[in-house]
Design an enzyme around this catalytic site. Sequence first.
Site, PDB file in Angstrom:
ATOM      1  N   ALA A 161      64.943 -62.613  -6.724  1.00 18.25           N
ATOM      2  CA  ALA A 161      64.466 -62.399  -5.347  1.00 18.25           C
ATOM      3  C   ALA A 161      65.528 -62.838  -4.340  1.00 18.25           C
ATOM      4  O   ALA A 161      65.732 -62.186  -3.309  1.00 18.25           O
ATOM      5  CB  ALA A 161      63.166 -63.166  -5.120  1.00 18.25           C
ATOM      6  N   ALA A 162      66.241 -63.930  -4.648  1.00 24.72           N
ATOM      7  CA  ALA A 162      67.254 -64.429  -3.700  1.00 24.72           C
ATOM      8  C   ALA A 162      68.419 -63.453  -3.579  1.00 24.72           C
ATOM      9  O   ALA A 162      68.921 -63.196  -2.474  1.00 24.72           O
ATOM     10  CB  ALA A 162      67.743 -65.812  -4.122  1.00 24.72           C
ATOM     11  N   ASP A 202      57.407 -64.950  -5.057  1.00 27.01           N
ATOM     12  CA  ASP A 202      58.845 -65.252  -5.086  1.00 27.01           C
ATOM     13  C   ASP A 202      59.556 -64.660  -3.872  1.00 27.01           C
ATOM     14  O   ASP A 202      60.268 -65.356  -3.142  1.00 27.01           O
ATOM     15  CB  ASP A 202      59.501 -64.654  -6.333  1.00 27.01           C
ATOM     16  CG  ASP A 202      59.378 -65.553  -7.542  1.00 27.01           C
ATOM     17  OD1 ASP A 202      58.449 -66.375  -7.554  1.00 27.01           O
ATOM     18  OD2 ASP A 202      60.208 -65.427  -8.459  1.00 27.01           O
TER      19      ASP A 202
HETATM   20  O1  PMV Z   1      58.793 -67.558 -13.229  1.00 32.85           O
HETATM   21  P1  PMV Z   1      58.718 -67.402 -11.747  1.00 32.85           P
HETATM   22  O2  PMV Z   1      59.081 -68.599 -10.961  1.00 32.85           O
HETATM   23  O3  PMV Z   1      59.319 -66.136 -11.250  1.00 32.85           O
HETATM   24  O4  PMV Z   1      57.189 -67.363 -11.372  1.00 32.85           O
HETATM   25  C1  PMV Z   1      56.261 -66.546 -11.926  1.00 32.85           C
HETATM   26  C2  PMV Z   1      54.980 -66.885 -11.281  1.00 32.85           C
HETATM   27  C3  PMV Z   1      53.796 -66.176 -11.893  1.00 32.85           C
HETATM   28  O5  PMV Z   1      52.658 -66.617 -11.164  1.00 32.85           O
HETATM   29  C4  PMV Z   1      53.625 -66.571 -13.349  1.00 32.85           C
HETATM   30  C5  PMV Z   1      53.927 -64.663 -11.800  1.00 32.85           C
HETATM   31  C6  PMV Z   1      53.847 -64.129 -10.395  1.00 32.85           C
HETATM   32  O6  PMV Z   1      54.238 -62.970 -10.204  1.00 32.85           O
HETATM   33  O7  PMV Z   1      53.358 -64.820  -9.491  1.00 32.85           O
END
Ligand code: PMV
Length: 336
Positions: free
Chosen positions: A117-118, A159
């Site tokens: 995302a960044a 994110d």
């Molecule tokens: O793994 P990360 O930090 O990208 O987070 C995923 C977070 C979840 O809740 C598991 C998935 C989402 O899309 O929110």
Amino acid sequence: MTVSSAPGKIILFGEHAVVYGRPALAVPVTQVHADVEILASDRPGIWIAAPDIALHSDLNSLPSDHPIAAVIHNFLFLSRTSFSPAGRGAEEEGSFPNLSIKITSTIPVASGLGSGAAVTVALVRALSSHLDYPMSDEEVNAFAYEIEKLHHGTPSGIDNTVVTYGKPVYFVKSPPSPARGGAGGEVETFTVGTPFTIVIGDTGLPAPTRDSVGDVRKLWEAEKERWEGVFDEIGEIAKQARNAIERGRTKELGGLMNQNHVLLQEMTVSSPELDRLVETARTAGALGAKLSGGGRGGNMIALVEPEKADSVASSLMNAGAKRVIVTAVGRRSNAP
Ligand code: PMV
């Protein structure tokens, strides 16, 4: 030359349950960031250098679903096809200047710190500014959400949201609707009553979020009532945590983190490595600890009193963490 930067992020509370419409809290982590530089170039075409991933290529040689190519193609498509009274998007096919784009990032990949995302947010902001196609935060966020969907299937949108706004966010995913545009959900930024310190410990294990999200979906499909109950409990924890953060009642957050971790273990998204680091942090004096993000690998977080940050960080390293970051949430630069 145009430059742009976007921070990493961590989820404090509510991962996974957020995919099912419960609230989650996430904060930017400015100690790590993605940076983009764009220069006008003499060489025809759009040239991309991302030395961290050994990428040196022109846009047309990259597969169109390459994450970086996808951002640039989508941006070019958007800026060519949309037209507003302000004159945005009036470029004709082929009229883009030759560009040299350099992308660097200190955010570890696939570890739950929001590196994808960044890069998207920094790149789209740099393109928007260099090519004089202004985009609001809402537009950047909606754009980044579309890119997240290409890579993660059914992301909640948390994110891209925290990385775009660069502030603590309380996020609730919108119910699915094909007609809905936007960035995936309702976003509230919130204030931090008293800054607090978080130690982030990286297991060093790659953690493909798509897999853990898919496994949780299978559990939910098999036993909806049970898992809806677990998601409700997590949503309640996230609400209480926001309240505690806003009122500066930091110590309450430790217990809430521990409760959230138990529910994530029940959801099968923890792992022996994450559990070991979580336990190590608590034994070393953290007020609470949990995994953060998709789980299985990636990062855990621990809430600590500032004076304990160094000793918790070194205990985590001794217990096998590949990297630790100390961040102060709510302090202006979130420097430790
Ligand atoms: O793994 P990360 O930090 O990208 O987070 C995923 C977070 C979840 O809740 C598991 C998935 C989402 O899309 O929110």
